[in-house]
Design a protein around this motif. Structure first.
Motif, PDB file in Angstrom:
ATOM      1  N   TRP A   1     108.897  47.945  54.304  1.00  0.00           N
ATOM      2  CA  TRP A   1     107.969  46.827  54.296  1.00  0.00           C
ATOM      3  C   TRP A   1     108.525  45.593  53.604  1.00  0.00           C
ATOM      4  O   TRP A   1     108.347  44.468  54.079  1.00  0.00           O
ATOM      5  N   HIS A   2     109.215  45.794  52.467  1.00  0.00           N
ATOM      6  CA  HIS A   2     109.699  44.620  51.739  1.00  0.00           C
ATOM      7  C   HIS A   2     110.691  43.801  52.572  1.00  0.00           C
ATOM      8  O   HIS A   2     110.898  42.616  52.304  1.00  0.00           O
ATOM      9  N   GLU A   3     111.278  44.411  53.605  1.00  0.00           N
ATOM     10  CA  GLU A   3     112.230  43.705  54.457  1.00  0.00           C
ATOM     11  C   GLU A   3     111.538  42.815  55.494  1.00  0.00           C
ATOM     12  O   GLU A   3     112.151  41.884  56.015  1.00  0.00           O
ATOM     13  N   VAL A   4     110.287  43.117  55.800  1.00  0.00           N
ATOM     14  CA  VAL A   4     109.581  42.372  56.845  1.00  0.00           C
ATOM     15  C   VAL A   4     108.273  41.770  56.342  1.00  0.00           C
ATOM     16  O   VAL A   4     107.522  41.171  57.111  1.00  0.00           O
ATOM     17  N   ALA A   5     107.992  41.930  55.046  1.00  0.00           N
ATOM     18  CA  ALA A   5     106.699  41.510  54.497  1.00  0.00           C
ATOM     19  C   ALA A   5     106.394  40.037  54.740  1.00  0.00           C
ATOM     20  O   ALA A   5     105.232  39.658  54.952  1.00  0.00           O
ATOM     21  N   VAL A   6     107.412  39.177  54.731  1.00  0.00           N
ATOM     22  CA  VAL A   6     107.179  37.747  54.942  1.00  0.00           C
ATOM     23  C   VAL A   6     106.547  37.510  56.310  1.00  0.00           C
ATOM     24  O   VAL A   6     105.753  36.581  56.494  1.00  0.00           O
ATOM     25  N   GLU A   7     106.891  38.352  57.286  1.00  0.00           N
ATOM     26  CA  GLU A   7     106.319  38.221  58.623  1.00  0.00           C
ATOM     27  C   GLU A   7     104.821  38.536  58.623  1.00  0.00           C
ATOM     28  O   GLU A   7     104.081  38.082  59.496  1.00  0.00           O
ATOM     29  N   GLY A   8     104.404  39.340  57.664  1.00  0.00           N
ATOM     30  CA  GLY A   8     103.021  39.779  57.651  1.00  0.00           C
ATOM     31  C   GLY A   8     102.098  38.977  56.763  1.00  0.00           C
ATOM     32  O   GLY A   8     100.919  39.319  56.617  1.00  0.00           O
ATOM     33  N   GLU A   9     102.592  37.912  56.162  1.00  0.00           N
ATOM     34  CA  GLU A   9     101.796  37.172  55.184  1.00  0.00           C
ATOM     35  C   GLU A   9     100.502  36.606  55.740  1.00  0.00           C
ATOM     36  O   GLU A   9      99.497  36.501  55.035  1.00  0.00           O
ATOM     37  N   THR A  10     100.501  36.229  57.010  1.00  0.00           N
ATOM     38  CA  THR A  10      99.296  35.637  57.604  1.00  0.00           C
ATOM     39  C   THR A  10      98.416  36.673  58.298  1.00  0.00           C
ATOM     40  O   THR A  10      97.334  36.333  58.797  1.00  0.00           O
ATOM     41  N   GLY A  11      98.886  37.908  58.355  1.00  0.00           N
ATOM     42  CA  GLY A  11      98.113  38.952  59.029  1.00  0.00           C
ATOM     43  C   GLY A  11      98.191  38.856  60.543  1.00  0.00           C
ATOM     44  O   GLY A  11      97.249  39.219  61.241  1.00  0.00           O
ATOM     45  N   LYS A  12      99.334  38.386  61.050  1.00  0.00           N
ATOM     46  CA  LYS A  12      99.453  38.226  62.506  1.00  0.00           C
ATOM     47  C   LYS A  12      99.540  39.564  63.231  1.00  0.00           C
ATOM     48  O   LYS A  12      99.166  39.659  64.405  1.00  0.00           O
ATOM     49  N   VAL A  13     100.044  40.605  62.550  1.00  0.00           N
ATOM     50  CA  VAL A  13     100.029  41.970  63.075  1.00  0.00           C
ATOM     51  C   VAL A  13      99.851  42.915  61.894  1.00  0.00           C
ATOM     52  O   VAL A  13     100.572  42.812  60.902  1.00  0.00           O
ATOM     53  N   TYR A  14      98.882  43.821  62.001  1.00  0.00           N
ATOM     54  CA  TYR A  14      98.723  44.809  60.935  1.00  0.00           C
ATOM     55  C   TYR A  14      97.919  45.999  61.444  1.00  0.00           C
ATOM     56  O   TYR A  14      97.226  45.914  62.458  1.00  0.00           O
ATOM     57  N   ARG A  15      98.034  47.097  60.722  1.00  0.00           N
ATOM     58  CA  ARG A  15      97.288  48.305  61.073  1.00  0.00           C
ATOM     59  C   ARG A  15      95.884  48.212  60.495  1.00  0.00           C
ATOM     60  O   ARG A  15      95.708  47.953  59.311  1.00  0.00           O
ATOM     61  N   ALA A  16      94.893  48.418  61.353  1.00  0.00           N
ATOM     62  CA  ALA A  16      93.510  48.370  60.919  1.00  0.00           C
ATOM     63  C   ALA A  16      93.183  49.573  60.040  1.00  0.00           C
ATOM     64  O   ALA A  16      93.855  50.604  60.101  1.00  0.00           O
TER      65      ALA A  16
END
Length: 296
Positions: free
Chosen positions: A81-96
């Protein structure tokens, strides 16, 4: 009546025997496997590939070999996760934090929240979350559902065609039969032109899994309710739940799952500076009751 039931049961047994025979045939065609390839190519995996290729052993073998080659290069099981976390900052893709009525993991995609420009990094982020969705599947369930929210989507923030094509290629060719259904919720009219291009990348089986849903369409509303408990479904998708993406909380959950993934693959968990970013486990809301069988 009893005869028909008996025949039906007999047909099921024959189909099961034929599928098992195909699995053995494919396993033989692949030859000896070792390491991660051996761990990856379970009987269930072989069945999914056979299903995706209409039980044609030669085509399934080609598909699997290409996937094994891709995995050896892309190394999805090693992404943390720490390698891709910046991609997830806005919540554009995540597990519900809920499953659908059939026990499937749900991925929420919000392309209007795009926050980066590197397609390679975006793909790593997506693949990480696909792997995470699979990691969190309940026993006996092999598929996931996608909910795509088009709020804020425009040509300035939209997903480039290349990114859409890469996503479809990875999903269809390297995660066969993992997607059960993808709901495109209230896409704007300008999405039509984009869809006309993207749909040609979809194979017929995947195309049938894509459902367009509109808030004022009665059939759409009923379709969503057949797949989801409205008490768990976010308001953005016609449900009653309030959905607020908390990046820090989600990061805690992913750090916890990274440990599970490392254990599954027999790997050392990789964290920056030898820590887990100080994250602790996160609780998930109670699951809805699941119905007995999956929808097609």
């Amino acid at each position: 009546m009893f005869r028909r039931r008996s025949n039906s049961h007999h047909d099921e047994e024959n189909n099961e025997q034929q599928s098992e025979s195909k699995v053995v045939e494919l396993k033989t065609a692949l030859g000896p496997l070792s390491g991660r390839s051996s761990k990856y190519c379970t009987d269930a995996c072989l069945k999914r590939n056979l299903e995706a290729r209409s039980w044609n052993v030669e085509k399934s073998k080609k598909m699997l070999e290409e996937t094994l080659s891709w995995r050896s290069t892309f190394k999805p099981e090693e992404i943390r996760w720490h390698e891709v976390a910046v991609e997830g900052e806005t919540g554009k893709v995540y597990r519900a934090n809920f499953h659908d009525r059939y026990g499937r993991t749900v991925l929420i995609l919000r392309p209007g929240k795009q926050n980066t420009t590197s397609i390679d990094n975006q793909m790593r982020h997506l693949v990480y979350l696909i792997e995470n969705a699979i990691l969190n599947l309940p026993e006996g369930q092999e598929q996931m559902a996608w909910l795509i929210d088009f709020t804020g989507w425009s040509f300035s923030t939209n997903v480039p065609v290349k990114s859409a094509r890469d996503t479809i290629n990875i999903l269809q060719n390297h995660y066969p039969e993992r997607l059960a259904v993808a709901f495109l919720y209230s896409p704007p009219r300008i999405f039509e032109a984009f869809w006309k291009v993207v749909k040609y990348f979809l194979d017929p089986k995947t195309f049938q899994k894509v459902k367009f849903v509109y808030t004022k369409n009665k059939d759409s509303v009923e379709l969503m309710r057949s797949y989801f408990d409205v008490d768990n479904l976010p308001t953005e998708f016609g449900g009653k739940a309030r959905l607020e993406y908390d990046h820090e909380e989600f990061s805690r959950l992913m750090a916890q799952d990274d440990v599970k993934a490392a254990d599954l693959w027999g790997l050392d968990n990789k964290h920056p500076h030898g820590t887990t970013n100080g994250y602790s486990g996160a609780e998930v809301v109670p699951e809805p009751e699941f119905v007995a069988s999956a929808a097609s």
